[in-house]
Motif scaffolding. Structure first.
Motif, mmCIF file in Angstrom:
data_model
loop_
_atom_site.group_PDB
_atom_site.id
_atom_site.type_symbol
_atom_site.label_atom_id
_atom_site.label_comp_id
_atom_site.label_asym_id
_atom_site.label_seq_id
_atom_site.Cartn_x
_atom_site.Cartn_y
_atom_site.Cartn_z
ATOM 1 N N GLY A 98 -3.615 -1.217 -13.356
ATOM 2 C CA GLY A 98 -4.378 -0.076 -13.857
ATOM 3 C C GLY A 98 -4.366 -0.020 -15.369
ATOM 4 O O GLY A 98 -4.815 0.948 -15.968
ATOM 5 N N ALA A 99 -3.848 -1.083 -16.011
ATOM 6 C CA ALA A 99 -3.782 -1.160 -17.468
ATOM 7 C C ALA A 99 -3.858 -2.628 -17.880
ATOM 8 O O ALA A 99 -3.637 -3.520 -17.065
ATOM 9 N N GLY A 114 -3.420 4.450 -7.118
ATOM 10 C CA GLY A 114 -2.488 3.457 -6.601
ATOM 11 C C GLY A 114 -2.392 2.205 -7.444
ATOM 12 O O GLY A 114 -1.746 1.241 -7.058
ATOM 13 N N LYS A 115 -3.031 2.190 -8.602
ATOM 14 C CA LYS A 115 -2.934 1.048 -9.507
ATOM 15 C C LYS A 115 -1.657 1.186 -10.327
ATOM 16 O O LYS A 115 -1.194 2.295 -10.585
ATOM 17 N N VAL A 116 -1.080 0.052 -10.726
ATOM 18 C CA VAL A 116 0.192 0.085 -11.439
ATOM 19 C C VAL A 116 0.013 -0.034 -12.947
ATOM 20 O O VAL A 116 -0.922 -0.672 -13.430
ATOM 21 N N LYS A 117 0.941 0.620 -13.663
ATOM 22 C CA LYS A 117 0.931 0.627 -15.123
ATOM 23 C C LYS A 117 2.366 0.558 -15.614
ATOM 24 O O LYS A 117 3.266 1.101 -14.977
ATOM 25 N N VAL A 137 -7.465 -4.821 -16.620
ATOM 26 C CA VAL A 137 -7.451 -3.820 -15.561
ATOM 27 C C VAL A 137 -8.122 -4.432 -14.334
ATOM 28 O O VAL A 137 -9.148 -5.102 -14.446
ATOM 29 N N GLY A 138 -7.529 -4.242 -13.170
ATOM 30 C CA GLY A 138 -8.090 -4.779 -11.938
ATOM 31 C C GLY A 138 -7.493 -6.104 -11.518
ATOM 32 O O GLY A 138 -7.691 -6.538 -10.390
ATOM 33 N N ASP A 139 -6.764 -6.782 -12.425
ATOM 34 C CA ASP A 139 -6.084 -8.023 -12.046
ATOM 35 C C ASP A 139 -5.038 -7.724 -10.987
ATOM 36 O O ASP A 139 -4.446 -6.638 -10.969
#
Length: 149
Positions: A98-99, A114-117, A137-139
């Motif tokens: 998410g970053a 639910g994306k990680v940062k 972002v999105g990887d």
């Protein structure tokens, strides 16, 4: 993991196991709360069910998570009351960044999607540690599930 029939390779998929194919899974958890779950969602414990069931909901960023919803090639969403499987602590799972520029070894928090940062907001829960790096972002990155608050 997705298997390509023409290239014969395994591709990373959000919510699927990474590195170790035989990881522990919490089978038969019941979806609680008020929202459906999808593969890769971070989950926390919630109330409901019987004493013999584990009831999970989509974790709010301030919750202490217990794991990540396991990907399923047949079903893409689990409604409230349905059974779902969860990767618990010490599993390795693909999650979406998410970053930008998440470094290997970074302690990861998650956002509402639910994306990680790699952030350090004191009131938010942590889902684990980045075992691989990302640049956008999105990887997808490999996360060692180590939930904490």
């Amino acid at each position: 993991m997705a298997l390509s029939l023409t290239q014969m390779k395994i591709s990373p998929v959000k919510g699927n196991a990474a590195l170790l194919p035989n990881q522990p899974i919490l089978q038969g958890c019941v979806v609680g709360g008020d929202a459906a779950l999808v593969a890769g969602d971070v989950v926390a414990l919630t109330t409901g069910g019987t004493n013999e069931t584990i009831v999970v909901k989509k974790a709010a960023v301030t919750d202490e998570p217990i794991g990540v919803v396991v990907g399923n090639p047949i079903k893409s969403q689990w409604q409230v009351g349905e059974r779902v499987s969860v990767f618990p602590e010490d599993c390795y799972v693909y999650m979406e960044a998410g970053a930008t520029n998440i470094a290997r070894g970074a302690k990861l928090q998650f956002d509402a999607d639910g994306k990680v940062k790699a952030t350090t907001t004191a009131s938010n829960g942590y889902i684990g540690k980045a075992m691989s790096a990302t640049t956008a972002v999105g990887d997808l990155l490999i996360v060692q599930v180590k939930p904490s608050k």
